[in-house]
Write an enzyme that holds these catalytic residues in place. Structure first.
Site, PDB file in Angstrom:
ATOM      1  N   HIS A  86       0.853  -1.196   0.000  1.00 19.28           N
ATOM      2  CA  HIS A  86       0.000   0.000   0.000  1.00 19.28           C
ATOM      3  C   HIS A  86       0.890   1.247   0.000  1.00 19.28           C
ATOM      4  O   HIS A  86       2.000   1.218   0.526  1.00 19.28           O
ATOM      5  CB  HIS A  86      -0.924  -0.017   1.235  1.00 19.28           C
ATOM      6  CG  HIS A  86      -1.978   1.040   1.159  1.00 19.28           C
ATOM      7  ND1 HIS A  86      -1.753   2.342   1.570  1.00 19.28           N
ATOM      8  CD2 HIS A  86      -3.245   1.015   0.679  1.00 19.28           C
ATOM      9  CE1 HIS A  86      -2.845   3.055   1.353  1.00 19.28           C
ATOM     10  NE2 HIS A  86      -3.766   2.272   0.814  1.00 19.28           N
ATOM     11  N   GLU A 134      -3.740   2.825  -7.290  1.00 20.73           N
ATOM     12  CA  GLU A 134      -4.176   3.962  -6.456  1.00 20.73           C
ATOM     13  C   GLU A 134      -3.202   5.131  -6.628  1.00 20.73           C
ATOM     14  O   GLU A 134      -2.072   5.054  -6.139  1.00 20.73           O
ATOM     15  CB  GLU A 134      -4.176   3.572  -4.966  1.00 20.73           C
ATOM     16  CG  GLU A 134      -5.159   2.487  -4.602  1.00 20.73           C
ATOM     17  CD  GLU A 134      -5.431   2.445  -3.093  1.00 20.73           C
ATOM     18  OE1 GLU A 134      -6.557   2.134  -2.738  1.00 20.73           O
ATOM     19  OE2 GLU A 134      -4.518   2.727  -2.297  1.00 20.73           O
ATOM     20  N   ILE A 139      -5.377   9.808  -2.661  1.00 23.35           N
ATOM     21  CA  ILE A 139      -5.788   9.005  -1.499  1.00 23.35           C
ATOM     22  C   ILE A 139      -6.235   9.925  -0.358  1.00 23.35           C
ATOM     23  O   ILE A 139      -5.550  10.887  -0.014  1.00 23.35           O
ATOM     24  CB  ILE A 139      -4.633   8.074  -1.035  1.00 23.35           C
ATOM     25  CG1 ILE A 139      -4.391   6.989  -2.095  1.00 23.35           C
ATOM     26  CG2 ILE A 139      -4.937   7.453   0.320  1.00 23.35           C
ATOM     27  CD1 ILE A 139      -3.237   6.049  -1.787  1.00 23.35           C
ATOM     28  N   GLY A 170     -10.160   8.159  -2.965  1.00 24.45           N
ATOM     29  CA  GLY A 170     -11.254   9.139  -2.970  1.00 24.45           C
ATOM     30  C   GLY A 170     -12.614   8.587  -3.356  1.00 24.45           C
ATOM     31  O   GLY A 170     -13.564   9.349  -3.562  1.00 24.45           O
TER      32      GLY A 170
END
Ligand code: G3P
Length: 211
Positions: A86, A134, A139, A170
């Site tokens: 992540h 992402e 984010i 988002g």
């Protein structure tokens, strides 16, 4: 598929997490949701109907690895998968590869996060079950990846193929979800849109409408 990544938000851990899961699964079919949680909370969700992922895994064997998140441990605690790399917990490529291998040995599903189509292309070589694109700058923000970067979602999907892609950053509305699917994703990752929502049950109900 909607993965709710509870991060280390206060409302996403411990007893508050239990309440969050309860609220969300009262509003929508738990089949639509996966919760990605802190490893110490996995057991807490053992009796629920939702699928749970650990937010990380270290590619280590049982032994002297103080502080590591052991794959065998998260399996025993009920995880069916793990989120890797992540943006808030970036790994070296070699670590991602080793973590995917370790997770596979243990029968865990793997979602590897990528910040760009180039990374999608790089990480698909490790053959995870999913790649989650992402854009880091979106984010936690108010503009979703589906609104801001629709063309890059398609690029990321293409770059990830044949590994199925997810997207996140988002995401808050049914339209964000449906647009992400229209652009070729198999699902979305959401954090603040649910965990920080005033009414998380309603937030999740809205998202599921977009599936
Ligand atoms: O893993 C999901 C996450 O990074 C997206 O966060 O708050 O933009 O939904 P958020």
């Amino acid at each position: 598929m909607i993965i709710i990544n509870t991060k280390a938000y206060r409302k996403g851990v411990g007893k508050d997490l239990e309440q969050l899961v309860k609220t969300c699964t009262e509003m929508v079919d738990p089949e639509n949701l996966i919760f990605s949680v802190q490893p110490e909370d996995l057991l807490r969700l053992e009796e629920t109907d939702v699928e749970v992922f650990a937010q990380h895994l270290d590619p280590v064997e049982p032994g002297s690895h103080t502080g590591s998140i052991l794959g065998e441990g998260i399996v025993e605690a009920g995880a069916s998968g793990t989120l890797l790399n992540h943006s808030e917990n970036r790994l070296e490529s070699e670590q991602i590869k080793a973590s995917v291998e370790k997770a596979k040995e243990l029968g865990l599903n793997t979602v590897v996060c990528a910040q760009s189509p180039e990374e999608c292309r790089e990480f698909k070589e490790f053959e995870p079950d999913y790649i989650a694109f992402e854009p880091p700058e979106l984010i936690g923000g108010d503009t979703s990846v589906a609104e801001a970067e629709p063309e890059i979602i398609e690029e990321a999907v293409e770059a990830s193929a044949p590994v199925p892609a997810l997207t996140g950053a988002g995401i808050k509305t049914a339209e964000d979800v449906s647009k992400s699917l229209e652009h070729g994703c198999e699902g979305v990752l959401v954090a603040s849109g649910v965990v920080k929502a005033e009414k998380p049950g309603e937030a999740v109900e809205e998202l599921v409408k977009g599936l």
